[in-house]
Design a protein around this motif. Structure first.
Motif, mmCIF file in Angstrom:
data_model
loop_
_atom_site.group_PDB
_atom_site.id
_atom_site.type_symbol
_atom_site.label_atom_id
_atom_site.label_comp_id
_atom_site.label_asym_id
_atom_site.label_seq_id
_atom_site.Cartn_x
_atom_site.Cartn_y
_atom_site.Cartn_z
ATOM 1 N N PRO A 64 0.828 -1.216 0.000
ATOM 2 C CA PRO A 64 0.000 0.000 0.000
ATOM 3 C C PRO A 64 0.853 1.254 0.000
ATOM 4 O O PRO A 64 1.926 1.282 0.604
ATOM 5 N N SER A 116 -5.181 0.192 2.302
ATOM 6 C CA SER A 116 -5.188 -1.074 1.573
ATOM 7 C C SER A 116 -4.560 -0.869 0.204
ATOM 8 O O SER A 116 -4.526 0.237 -0.325
ATOM 9 N N SER A 117 -4.085 -1.954 -0.363
ATOM 10 C CA SER A 117 -3.435 -1.888 -1.671
ATOM 11 C C SER A 117 -4.471 -1.938 -2.785
ATOM 12 O O SER A 117 -5.463 -2.663 -2.695
ATOM 13 N N VAL A 118 -4.227 -1.167 -3.821
ATOM 14 C CA VAL A 118 -5.092 -1.199 -5.003
ATOM 15 C C VAL A 118 -4.289 -1.639 -6.225
ATOM 16 O O VAL A 118 -4.629 -1.327 -7.359
ATOM 17 N N SER A 119 -3.203 -2.358 -5.971
ATOM 18 C CA SER A 119 -2.323 -2.788 -7.049
ATOM 19 C C SER A 119 -2.968 -3.882 -7.888
ATOM 20 O O SER A 119 -3.883 -4.591 -7.428
ATOM 21 N N HIS A 131 -2.767 -7.300 -6.081
ATOM 22 C CA HIS A 131 -3.704 -7.453 -4.966
ATOM 23 C C HIS A 131 -5.130 -7.630 -5.484
ATOM 24 O O HIS A 131 -5.897 -8.485 -4.995
ATOM 25 N N LYS A 132 -5.517 -6.833 -6.479
ATOM 26 C CA LYS A 132 -6.881 -6.919 -7.012
ATOM 27 C C LYS A 132 -7.117 -8.265 -7.694
ATOM 28 O O LYS A 132 -8.204 -8.847 -7.570
ATOM 29 N N SER A 179 -7.426 -10.933 -4.893
ATOM 30 C CA SER A 179 -8.676 -10.738 -4.154
ATOM 31 C C SER A 179 -9.873 -11.180 -4.980
ATOM 32 O O SER A 179 -10.815 -11.809 -4.467
ATOM 33 N N ASP A 185 -10.313 -10.839 1.436
ATOM 34 C CA ASP A 185 -9.297 -9.797 1.614
ATOM 35 C C ASP A 185 -8.515 -10.030 2.902
ATOM 36 O O ASP A 185 -7.896 -9.112 3.440
ATOM 37 N N ASP A 227 -0.432 0.984 -16.077
ATOM 38 C CA ASP A 227 0.193 0.378 -14.899
ATOM 39 C C ASP A 227 1.715 0.541 -14.958
ATOM 40 O O ASP A 227 2.357 0.856 -13.952
#
Length: 445
Positions: A291, A297-300, A303-304, A307, A313, A361
């Motif tokens: 993060p 929280s991570s939005v990478s 991670h997405k 998840s 999560d 990205d």
């Protein structure tokens, strides 16, 4: 004295500061540039950045780390680091500590798998007086047996306090390389009390030589650093270390725990492949290195993707990239509740094998990396650390602007190219904790 184990352009927001733009431009044009010289007398490389900092920093770094150990001498570097500040040929332990304290200085020793650095931080007016003690600690060791035995409680304490994330990386390197880069930064417990004076002195005499030594300084002129380096008593040997050999494999350590910690990696580029190293660094930040907001929280993409695949999560996940002189590791480390650790590990490995990245990205990854480079340049300790690794491994000191330019040269296709290599790499895996659902490496694809 301390000893430890184990690395910007302004946006003018309103008119009230706009008038300082011209002055800032003049200052930027006079930014100090690192200077470098290799001494012919003892082959020591000297690099200095005279940035007029009131606190001078000077490191003596040797290209020798746990990688240089043998099976029977594992833990030698940990013992040498712990011995920093003990009595030398010319000074007692009390004399070193007391004098540096009186001068307001700080002396630290840091190690990694390929180097050890002794760093002195002190006000510029007291530098000359303190350099004598830095030289003693670095080149005049005697490793008295009774002093070494007194350090055993400290060694045991350090081994008991290793964080879980550090333990998992040590296991991962052991699984990946077996020997050399696989040897731990920390002494095996079985070696406590068995590494003596003769072993330590032989290691120092073998690897602490002029050709493997660099003196890196900030807040010090090149002439002053060179004068000190020319009088440094170091050996003249030029031993070579065995080339790294990546094997891949798995190590698991099951224990009663409320968490499962897992690391998975494949072999990546070493520092001898400069363009690939930069591309992997961009890739790490593009897919997600944790993060970016504290407690957030991570939005990478990584991670997405995990998840979404696992519908949970209850995990923390980050990509990592470790680069050494002739090899490297690229992968991820995660921590989760045991019930979902297996599905999270499989989903993360699937993404590692085939990262799905857009050009946006990759652009974000490049921007993040450039920001980290520039932030590090504003931190004196980070600046010195980066300089000494550049000098000891690449034989030059880069300006932050030069590093940023190298990042800018990396194209999206080059990042996707190195990402594509991850699919065919042999996996290495380490796991610690409650491993009831964690798959074995041969179950990962």
């Amino acid at each position: 004295m301390a000893c430890s184990a184990v690395r910007s352009p302004c946006i003018l927001r309103n008119s009230t500061v706009r008038h300082y733009a011209a002055a800032a431009a003049v200052q930027c044009s006079n930014v100090a540039i690192p200077e470098l010289q290799v001494l012919s007398s003892n082959k020591v490389t000297v690099a200095a950045l005279d940035n007029n900092n009131p606190v001078a920093q000077l490191s003596i770094i040797f290209r020798a780390g746990s990688r240089n150990e043998a099976y029977d001498t594992q833990g030698t570097m940990h013992h040498i680091r712990i011995a920093a500040g003990l009595s030398t040929c010319r000074s007692t332990c009390f004399g070193i500590t007391r004098n540096i304290q009186q001068l307001g200085g700080n002396l630290t020793a840091t190690t990694d798998r390929e180097s050890i650095a002794y760093t002195l931080q002190i006000t510029r007016n007291n530098l000359d007086k303190a350099l004598t003690f830095l030289e003693d600690v670095t080149t005049q060791q005697v490793f008295k047996p009774w002093e070494l035995s007194d350090q055993l409680p400290r060694l045991r304490y350090e081994l008991s306090m290793i964080p879980e994330t550090t333990r998992i990386m040590e296991l991962l390197h052991k699984a990946a390389y077996h020997t050399g880069l696989g040897y731990s930064l920390y002494s095996p417990k079985r070696q406590l009390g068995k590494i003596g004076t003769e072993t330590l002195q032989h290691f120092v005499n073998t690897w602490f030589t002029g050709s493997k030594c660099a003196i890196v300084a900030t807040g010090v002129s090149l002439s002053d650093a060179t004068k000190f380096a020319s009088n440094l008593q170091v050996g003249s040997g030029d031993n070579t270390v065995e080339a790294a050999k990546y094997h891949g494999g798995e190590l698991r350590k099951e224990r009663s725990s409320e968490l499962s910690t897992v690391a998975v990696a494949v072999e990546a580029a070493g520092l001898n492949k400069e363009k690939d190293v930069v591309a992997y660094a961009v890739l790490q930040r593009a897919i997600g290195s944790g993060p970016r907001v504290k407690w957030g929280s991570s939005v990478s993409p990584l991670h997405k993707a995990v998840s979404s695949a696992t519908n949970t999560d209850q995990f923390a996940l980050s990509a990592f990239n470790a680069s050494y002189s002739d090899s490297g590791l690229f992968g991820f480390v995660l921590s989760s509740v045991p019930s979902v650790a297996g599905s999270v590990t499989k989903a993360a490995t699937a993404y590692l094998r085939s990262p799905k990245l857009s050009d946006a990205d990759i652009a974000r990854g490049k921007t993040t990396l450039k920001a980290e480079i520039l932030y590090a340049a504003d931190n004196d300790t980070a600046l010195l650390e980066n300089m000494r690794h550049q000098v000891i491994f690449k034989g030059r000191a880069y300006k932050p602007a030069d590093l940023v330019a190298e990042v800018d040269k990396i194209t999206a296709s080059e990042v996707k190219s190195v990402a594509g290599k991850l699919a065919g790499g042999k996996l290495s895996m380490a796991a610690i904790g409650n491993l009831c659902t964690v798959p074995y490496v041969d179950e990962l694809k």
